[in-house]
Design a protein around this motif. Sequence first.
Motif, PDB file in Angstrom:
ATOM      1  N   LEU A  45       0.745  -1.253   0.127  1.00  0.00           N
ATOM      2  CA  LEU A  45      -0.084  -0.040   0.099  1.00  0.00           C
ATOM      3  C   LEU A  45       0.934   1.233  -0.154  1.00  0.00           C
ATOM      4  O   LEU A  45       0.620   2.317  -0.797  1.00  0.00           O
ATOM      5  N   LEU A  46       1.839   1.374   0.879  1.00  0.00           N
ATOM      6  CA  LEU A  46       2.637   2.316   1.025  1.00  0.00           C
ATOM      7  C   LEU A  46       3.713   2.445  -0.171  1.00  0.00           C
ATOM      8  O   LEU A  46       3.879   3.703  -0.714  1.00  0.00           O
ATOM      9  N   GLY A  47       4.344   1.461  -0.765  1.00  0.00           N
ATOM     10  CA  GLY A  47       4.994   1.404  -1.839  1.00  0.00           C
ATOM     11  C   GLY A  47       4.276   1.862  -2.984  1.00  0.00           C
ATOM     12  O   GLY A  47       5.219   2.618  -3.623  1.00  0.00           O
ATOM     13  N   ILE A  48       3.260   1.516  -3.412  1.00  0.00           N
ATOM     14  CA  ILE A  48       2.596   2.115  -4.505  1.00  0.00           C
ATOM     15  C   ILE A  48       2.302   3.293  -4.478  1.00  0.00           C
ATOM     16  O   ILE A  48       2.402   4.098  -5.336  1.00  0.00           O
ATOM     17  N   THR A  49       1.732   3.819  -3.202  1.00  0.00           N
ATOM     18  CA  THR A  49       1.771   5.296  -3.147  1.00  0.00           C
ATOM     19  C   THR A  49       2.956   5.945  -3.440  1.00  0.00           C
ATOM     20  O   THR A  49       2.878   6.995  -4.270  1.00  0.00           O
ATOM     21  N   LEU A  50       4.152   5.626  -2.989  1.00  0.00           N
ATOM     22  CA  LEU A  50       5.455   6.538  -3.096  1.00  0.00           C
ATOM     23  C   LEU A  50       5.615   6.399  -4.639  1.00  0.00           C
ATOM     24  O   LEU A  50       6.187   7.302  -5.013  1.00  0.00           O
TER      25      LEU A  50
END
Length: 370
Positions: free
Chosen positions: A145-150
Amino acid sequence: MSDTTVTIDCVRVVLWGARRRGLDAGPLLVGAGVAPSLLGVRGARVPAESFARLVRDVCAALDDEFLGLADESVRPGTFAMMCRTAIHCPDLASALRRAGSFYALFPGAPRARLSTVVTAPAPAARWEFSVAMPPRLGPFIELCLLGITLRLASWAIGRRLRPSLVELAHPRAASVADHRLVLGEPIRYERPRPALVLAEADLAAPIVRGEHDLRALLAGSPAGLLAGLRPPVAIGERVRRILDRDVAGGTPPAHEVAARLNMSPQTLRRHLRAEGVSFREIRDEVLRDAAVSALADRGWSVAEIAEHLGFSEASAFQRAFKRWAGTTPGAYRSERCPPPPCGEHRRSPGPRNHRQSGGRAESGSSALNT
């Protein structure tokens, strides 16, 4: 084929969602070229292309972009529609708010919101997710979730987005190196929700991508984004491409890479330090991923792999590999890389006469190699 690899724990997350919807994991793994035996091996990694294929197959079989991880399905094409609505926003903050509002329309999907951080030393905001996560899989759902956001946000503003703080709900003991690699530091653990704390200046950054750029991005998304969670770093990625291309026979030393990038070794070192990485870290990762790929090819002996990767002797390669993977090449192959079906055999071209000693580049600034 890319030598980039993905932790086996991300494969387990995808299969968990598939199994809870009644799919048989075996054929999915075989179709993606992933050995089922890897699921029981701690620290195993799979080629990024295989992981992307697995994600696409599970998405198609379930007709669900959230891969069975949410309580209700999200139809394929939803991610693309979200991107098309967010890309026309004037700045990153507006795009994140629109993305959060968009996904709020889908029951069962993770909720995301942007909120002001009042205690930060400088103006900032928190992009946080609210999602039900099985404890064992939580660390890797958070990574996705956080990796795709970044990755998506960095792409949208045309430069690497660096959160001032990363918050994860799981304990430190459950974390893996991929969290630091993909999300950066500092990281705080056992927080109420997974979140990225972003500077106000970054949130005000204009969206520089258009519809034409988006079409290229969406060609392999969201599977491609999941498989390539490494943030888009300018100089670091260029260094990796050079090392990837010349890995056979030994990666070029730091001063040679700097020359190819038309800069001095000192300037290269400064750029990499600003991106939170060193030349040695990138080189070790390239060699590790190439070694993992070669070990899966039963036509290569460990000594031949060592020579192919530029090590002066097999023992130097074995020491380096144990530092990277926590085990010897032979043990890794026995546990993680089953023999191919009868009749299958393939070999890559033989190694060139170029050497690397003890897993370190022979020449170049020593400061760059640390």
